[in-house]
Design a protein around this motif. Structure first.
Motif, PDB file in Angstrom:
ATOM      1  N   PHE A  54       0.821  -1.210   0.000  1.00 34.76           N
ATOM      2  CA  PHE A  54       0.000   0.000   0.000  1.00 34.76           C
ATOM      3  C   PHE A  54       0.857   1.264   0.000  1.00 34.76           C
ATOM      4  O   PHE A  54       0.640   2.176  -0.791  1.00 34.76           O
ATOM      5  N   VAL A  55       1.821   1.326   0.890  1.00 39.74           N
ATOM      6  CA  VAL A  55       2.550   2.573   1.133  1.00 39.74           C
ATOM      7  C   VAL A  55       3.426   2.981  -0.054  1.00 39.74           C
ATOM      8  O   VAL A  55       3.421   4.158  -0.441  1.00 39.74           O
ATOM      9  N   PHE A  56       4.182   2.073  -0.620  1.00 39.43           N
ATOM     10  CA  PHE A  56       5.091   2.467  -1.694  1.00 39.43           C
ATOM     11  C   PHE A  56       4.357   3.009  -2.923  1.00 39.43           C
ATOM     12  O   PHE A  56       4.689   4.101  -3.400  1.00 39.43           O
ATOM     13  N   PRO A  57       3.337   2.322  -3.453  1.00 40.26           N
ATOM     14  CA  PRO A  57       2.623   2.904  -4.598  1.00 40.26           C
ATOM     15  C   PRO A  57       1.892   4.206  -4.248  1.00 40.26           C
ATOM     16  O   PRO A  57       1.881   5.143  -5.047  1.00 40.26           O
ATOM     17  N   ALA A  58       1.304   4.265  -3.065  1.00 39.22           N
ATOM     18  CA  ALA A  58       0.584   5.478  -2.677  1.00 39.22           C
ATOM     19  C   ALA A  58       1.534   6.656  -2.533  1.00 39.22           C
ATOM     20  O   ALA A  58       1.240   7.770  -2.992  1.00 39.22           O
ATOM     21  N   ALA A  59       2.679   6.439  -1.902  1.00 37.75           N
ATOM     22  CA  ALA A  59       3.659   7.513  -1.740  1.00 37.75           C
ATOM     23  C   ALA A  59       4.211   7.948  -3.091  1.00 37.75           C
ATOM     24  O   ALA A  59       4.384   9.155  -3.343  1.00 37.75           O
ATOM     25  N   LEU A  60       4.475   7.004  -3.968  1.00 35.81           N
ATOM     26  CA  LEU A  60       4.983   7.334  -5.298  1.00 35.81           C
ATOM     27  C   LEU A  60       3.944   8.137  -6.088  1.00 35.81           C
ATOM     28  O   LEU A  60       4.280   9.148  -6.713  1.00 35.81           O
ATOM     29  N   ALA A  61       2.695   7.702  -6.056  1.00 36.43           N
ATOM     30  CA  ALA A  61       1.633   8.422  -6.775  1.00 36.43           C
ATOM     31  C   ALA A  61       1.479   9.836  -6.236  1.00 36.43           C
ATOM     32  O   ALA A  61       1.350  10.799  -7.009  1.00 36.43           O
ATOM     33  N   PHE A  62       1.494   9.985  -4.925  1.00 33.28           N
ATOM     34  CA  PHE A  62       1.333  11.313  -4.343  1.00 33.28           C
ATOM     35  C   PHE A  62       2.533  12.201  -4.684  1.00 33.28           C
ATOM     36  O   PHE A  62       2.375  13.378  -5.006  1.00 33.28           O
ATOM     37  N   LEU A  63       3.737  11.652  -4.641  1.00 28.23           N
ATOM     38  CA  LEU A  63       4.927  12.427  -4.972  1.00 28.23           C
ATOM     39  C   LEU A  63       4.890  12.873  -6.435  1.00 28.23           C
ATOM     40  O   LEU A  63       5.205  14.030  -6.742  1.00 28.23           O
ATOM     41  N   LEU A  64       4.487  11.984  -7.330  1.00 25.99           N
ATOM     42  CA  LEU A  64       4.379  12.350  -8.744  1.00 25.99           C
ATOM     43  C   LEU A  64       3.326  13.434  -8.951  1.00 25.99           C
ATOM     44  O   LEU A  64       3.529  14.364  -9.747  1.00 25.99           O
ATOM     45  N   TRP A  65       2.198  13.324  -8.274  1.00 31.25           N
ATOM     46  CA  TRP A  65       1.140  14.324  -8.365  1.00 31.25           C
ATOM     47  C   TRP A  65       1.644  15.671  -7.864  1.00 31.25           C
ATOM     48  O   TRP A  65       1.418  16.713  -8.484  1.00 31.25           O
ATOM     49  N   TYR A  66       2.378  15.674  -6.762  1.00 29.22           N
ATOM     50  CA  TYR A  66       2.922  16.916  -6.221  1.00 29.22           C
ATOM     51  C   TYR A  66       3.957  17.517  -7.181  1.00 29.22           C
ATOM     52  O   TYR A  66       3.940  18.721  -7.461  1.00 29.22           O
ATOM     53  N   LEU A  67       4.865  16.697  -7.690  1.00 31.55           N
ATOM     54  CA  LEU A  67       5.878  17.189  -8.630  1.00 31.55           C
ATOM     55  C   LEU A  67       5.247  17.697  -9.922  1.00 31.55           C
ATOM     56  O   LEU A  67       5.713  18.693 -10.493  1.00 31.55           O
ATOM     57  N   ALA A  68       4.193  17.043 -10.391  1.00 32.73           N
ATOM     58  CA  ALA A  68       3.491  17.521 -11.584  1.00 32.73           C
ATOM     59  C   ALA A  68       2.909  18.909 -11.341  1.00 32.73           C
ATOM     60  O   ALA A  68       2.966  19.780 -12.220  1.00 32.73           O
ATOM     61  N   TYR A  69       2.377  19.139 -10.162  1.00 31.64           N
ATOM     62  CA  TYR A  69       1.840  20.457  -9.814  1.00 31.64           C
ATOM     63  C   TYR A  69       2.951  21.501  -9.811  1.00 31.64           C
ATOM     64  O   TYR A  69       2.803  22.588 -10.376  1.00 31.64           O
TER      65      TYR A  69
END
Length: 138
Positions: A54-69
Protein backbone atom coordinates in the motif's frame (compact mmCIF):
# COMPACT_ATOMS: atom_id res chain seq x y z
CA UNK A 1 38.06 0.50 41.18
CA UNK A 2 39.62 2.96 38.74
CA UNK A 3 42.26 5.52 39.47
CA UNK A 4 42.43 9.10 38.32
CA UNK A 5 45.32 11.50 38.52
CA UNK A 6 44.86 13.98 41.38
CA UNK A 7 45.85 17.66 41.49
CA UNK A 8 49.31 16.85 42.84
CA UNK A 9 49.95 14.12 40.26
CA UNK A 10 49.24 11.18 42.59
CA UNK A 11 46.65 8.51 41.78
CA UNK A 12 43.28 9.00 43.48
CA UNK A 13 40.88 6.01 43.64
CA UNK A 14 37.44 6.54 42.13
CA UNK A 15 34.54 4.50 43.44
CA UNK A 16 32.08 3.27 40.83
CA UNK A 17 28.74 2.52 42.52
CA UNK A 18 27.58 0.50 39.52
CA UNK A 19 30.72 -1.62 39.22
CA UNK A 20 29.19 -4.69 40.89
CA UNK A 21 25.65 -4.22 39.57
CA UNK A 22 24.24 -7.34 37.95
CA UNK A 23 23.29 -7.01 34.29
CA UNK A 24 20.54 -9.37 33.13
CA UNK A 25 22.36 -10.55 29.99
CA UNK A 26 20.32 -13.74 29.66
CA UNK A 27 17.04 -11.84 29.50
CA UNK A 28 18.31 -9.38 26.92
CA UNK A 29 19.73 -12.04 24.63
CA UNK A 30 16.64 -14.21 25.04
CA UNK A 31 14.34 -11.31 24.15
CA UNK A 32 16.53 -10.41 21.17
CA UNK A 33 16.27 -13.97 19.91
CA UNK A 34 12.49 -13.85 20.30
CA UNK A 35 12.23 -10.60 18.36
CA UNK A 36 14.43 -12.01 15.59
CA UNK A 37 12.27 -15.14 15.50
CA UNK A 38 9.11 -13.03 15.23
CA UNK A 39 10.71 -10.90 12.51
CA UNK A 40 11.45 -14.03 10.47
CA UNK A 41 7.95 -15.46 10.97
CA UNK A 42 5.55 -15.71 8.02
CA UNK A 43 2.92 -13.70 9.93
CA UNK A 44 5.30 -10.75 10.40
CA UNK A 45 6.44 -10.94 6.79
CA UNK A 46 2.80 -10.86 5.68
CA UNK A 47 2.11 -7.73 7.74
CA UNK A 48 5.19 -6.05 6.25
CA UNK A 49 4.20 -7.14 2.73
CA UNK A 50 0.71 -5.67 3.14
CA UNK A 51 2.21 -2.43 4.45
CA UNK A 52 4.66 -2.13 1.56
CA UNK A 53 2.06 -3.00 -1.08
CA UNK A 54 0.00 0.00 0.00
CA UNK A 55 2.55 2.57 1.13
CA UNK A 56 5.09 2.47 -1.69
CA UNK A 57 2.62 2.90 -4.60
CA UNK A 58 0.58 5.48 -2.68
CA UNK A 59 3.66 7.51 -1.74
CA UNK A 60 4.98 7.33 -5.30
CA UNK A 61 1.63 8.42 -6.77
CA UNK A 62 1.33 11.31 -4.34
CA UNK A 63 4.93 12.43 -4.97
CA UNK A 64 4.38 12.35 -8.74
CA UNK A 65 1.14 14.32 -8.37
CA UNK A 66 2.92 16.92 -6.22
CA UNK A 67 5.88 17.19 -8.63
CA UNK A 68 3.49 17.52 -11.58
CA UNK A 69 1.84 20.46 -9.81
CA UNK A 70 5.20 22.14 -9.10
CA UNK A 71 6.49 21.55 -12.65
CA UNK A 72 3.25 22.82 -14.18
CA UNK A 73 3.34 25.90 -11.97
CA UNK A 74 6.90 26.74 -13.07
CA UNK A 75 6.94 25.47 -16.67
CA UNK A 76 3.40 26.36 -17.78
CA UNK A 77 2.29 29.52 -16.00
CA UNK A 78 -0.17 30.28 -18.80
CA UNK A 79 -1.95 26.98 -18.25
CA UNK A 80 -2.05 27.45 -14.49
CA UNK A 81 -3.42 31.00 -14.88
CA UNK A 82 -6.29 29.88 -17.13
CA UNK A 83 -9.62 30.73 -15.46
CA UNK A 84 -11.93 27.87 -14.55
CA UNK A 85 -14.83 29.72 -12.95
CA UNK A 86 -14.70 33.42 -12.21
CA UNK A 87 -11.53 34.28 -10.29
CA UNK A 88 -10.71 30.58 -9.74
CA UNK A 89 -7.96 29.36 -12.04
CA UNK A 90 -6.34 25.97 -12.77
CA UNK A 91 -3.58 26.55 -10.19
CA UNK A 92 -6.12 27.11 -7.42
CA UNK A 93 -8.07 23.99 -8.37
CA UNK A 94 -4.87 21.92 -8.51
CA UNK A 95 -3.67 23.38 -5.19
CA UNK A 96 -6.97 22.51 -3.52
CA UNK A 97 -6.64 19.09 -5.16
CA UNK A 98 -3.36 18.67 -3.30
CA UNK A 99 -5.14 19.17 0.01
CA UNK A 100 -7.99 16.88 -1.02
CA UNK A 101 -5.64 14.08 -2.07
CA UNK A 102 -3.72 14.45 1.22
CA UNK A 103 -6.91 13.89 3.19
CA UNK A 104 -8.04 11.06 0.91
CA UNK A 105 -4.67 9.34 1.17
CA UNK A 106 -4.74 9.64 4.96
CA UNK A 107 -8.23 8.15 5.05
CA UNK A 108 -7.23 5.34 2.66
CA UNK A 109 -4.13 4.53 4.73
CA UNK A 110 -6.11 4.39 7.99
CA UNK A 111 -8.76 2.21 6.35
CA UNK A 112 -6.16 -0.11 4.84
CA UNK A 113 -4.35 -0.44 8.17
CA UNK A 114 -7.60 -1.14 10.02
CA UNK A 115 -8.86 -3.73 7.54
CA UNK A 116 -5.66 -5.44 6.42
CA UNK A 117 -2.94 -5.08 9.06
CA UNK A 118 -4.10 -4.08 12.53
CA UNK A 119 -5.54 -7.43 13.63
CA UNK A 120 -2.52 -9.41 12.41
CA UNK A 121 -0.12 -6.90 13.98
CA UNK A 122 -2.00 -7.03 17.28
CA UNK A 123 -1.87 -10.84 17.31
CA UNK A 124 1.88 -10.68 16.66
CA UNK A 125 2.25 -8.20 19.49
CA UNK A 126 0.38 -10.41 21.95
CA UNK A 127 2.35 -13.49 20.88
CA UNK A 128 5.62 -11.59 21.25
CA UNK A 129 4.66 -10.32 24.69
CA UNK A 130 3.77 -13.84 25.80
CA UNK A 131 7.10 -15.18 24.55
CA UNK A 132 9.11 -12.37 26.21
CA UNK A 133 7.13 -12.80 29.43
CA UNK A 134 8.34 -16.40 29.51
CA UNK A 135 11.95 -15.24 29.15
CA UNK A 136 11.54 -12.64 31.92
CA UNK A 137 10.26 -15.29 34.37
CA UNK A 138 13.39 -17.42 34.02
Amino acid sequence: MDRQEGPDGSAVPIEDPWHDAAVPRQRESGAAEIYLEVQRSPAFQEVRRRYRRFVFPAALAFLLWYLAYVVAATAAPGLMARPVAGAVNVAMVAGLGQFLTTFLLTWAYARHARLRRDRAALELRWDTQEMTRGVAQR
